[in-house]
Design an enzyme around this catalytic site. Structure first.
Site, PDB file in Angstrom:
ATOM      1  N   ARG A 170     115.302 106.725  86.928  1.00 31.36           N
ATOM      2  CA  ARG A 170     115.176 108.172  87.060  1.00 31.36           C
ATOM      3  C   ARG A 170     115.630 108.612  88.448  1.00 31.36           C
ATOM      4  NH1 ARG A 170     108.790 109.684  88.286  1.00 31.36           N
ATOM      5  NH2 ARG A 170     108.476 108.179  89.989  1.00 31.36           N
ATOM      6  N   GLN A 226     103.703 106.991  94.484  1.00 33.01           N
ATOM      7  CA  GLN A 226     102.611 106.451  95.295  1.00 33.01           C
ATOM      8  C   GLN A 226     103.055 105.203  96.050  1.00 33.01           C
ATOM      9  OE1 GLN A 226     102.330 107.644  92.230  1.00 33.01           O
ATOM     10  NE2 GLN A 226     100.288 108.490  91.811  1.00 33.01           N
TER      11      GLN A 226
END
Length: 299
Positions: A170, A226
């Site tokens: 992505r 994260q």
């Protein structure tokens, strides 16, 4: 029983532009300065006695006067000079907080006097001084970065409301908002114009942190934002020994593949919709396990 709680007051967002002229080569500093003072201020709240109050107008005027008298170099030095001045010059002021934003300008077409704004990125700092201790947090805001590959997101928890499909490749994009705490701040007056008296090379430290953030973002194969956040903070601490803690806020600027099938076209990961909201917001801190206490630095 009713009592007065913590309080402070100041002048928010004093805009000051300082032009330094050296012949035909000019230098431009564009700042937004907010000052905030606290201390022996109970009477102004409880009885309306203003004798301990240094007016917010005087705080604004001090910013302008110091920009002229001392010049403006690294914003950290300018913030420290102001914070120490307010505490040292006013018996009723026990603590000063000075926050500065700097808007970058670059020389235009090799001219010595023509400038162009350098993108959306804003450099920041917050200085605290209470007469016995000084804390400094530097930072930046809206540093926009994007990786076109080497990012995935899969294996996440699912519930009845989960519709997001897993992806092995992505676009990863964010606008980095970062602040970092310096482990030690030199005592004594800094040289706000960046002259020989400057005790810390804040500009060099800022560039080192910025480059560490960029290198970690570009070089991390990301399985989640994260994970990237932690890699960015850890890289700063590894590369910059003067920094003891990094805090990051990373909005996930989603990019969705556009369905071009209705037009008889395929879309092999080439055409995206950049969605500005809603967005995921990833926040966290990375610090050394022996980092000194933050005191009021993050306030």
């Amino acid at each position: 029983m009713i009592i007065l709680g913590p309080n402070r007051y100041g002048k928010a967002e004093t805009r000051v532009v300082r032009v330094t002229r050296h012949g035909d080569a000019h230098r431009l500093k564009d700042l937004n300065v907010s000052t905030s003072l606290s201390g022996a201020m109970d009477d102004v709240h409880l009885t309306g006695d203003n004798s301990a109050v240094l007016t917010t107008d005087a705080q604004k005027n001090t910013v302008y006067a110091f920009a002229r008298r001392h010049g403006v170099g690294a914003i950290e030095d300018f913030a420290l000079l102001l914070a120490r001045h307010f505490v040292d010059s006013q018996p009723s002021v026990h603590r000063a907080r000075v926050a500065v934003e700097e808007y970058g300008w670059e020389r235009n077409a090799g001219s010595g006097h023509s400038f162009v704004r350098s993108g959306t990125e804003v450099r920041t700092c917050v200085a605290h001084h209470d007469g016995s201790g000084t804390w400094m947090v530097s930072g930046l805001r809206d540093l926009v970065v994007l990786n076109t590959t080497n990012s995935e997101f899969r294996g996440f928890a699912k519930d009845p409301y989960t519709t997001l499909a897993e992806t092995g490749d992505r676009v990863l994009a964010t606008a980095v908002n970062a602040s970092w705490r310096h482990g030690a701040v030199p005592s004594g007056d800094p040289a706000p114009d960046g002259g020989r008296g400057a005790a810390t090379d804040w500009d060099k430290s800022y560039e080192s942190v910025r480059q560490a953030l960029l290198a970690a973002f570009a070089g991390t194969y990301s399985r989640s934002l994260q994970q990237t956040l932690y890699a960015m903070g850890a890289r700063v601490l590894a590369d910059c020994p003067e920094i003891c803690e990094v805090r990051l806020s990373l909005p996930n600027r989603h990019h969705f593949l556009v369905d071009l099938a209705p037009f008889g076209l395929d879309n092999p990961d080439e055409v995206y919709l950049a969605a500005d909201r809603p967005y995921g917001l990833i926040e966290g801190a990375v610090l050394r396990d022996d980092a000194p206490g933050a005191g009021p630095a993050w306030d």
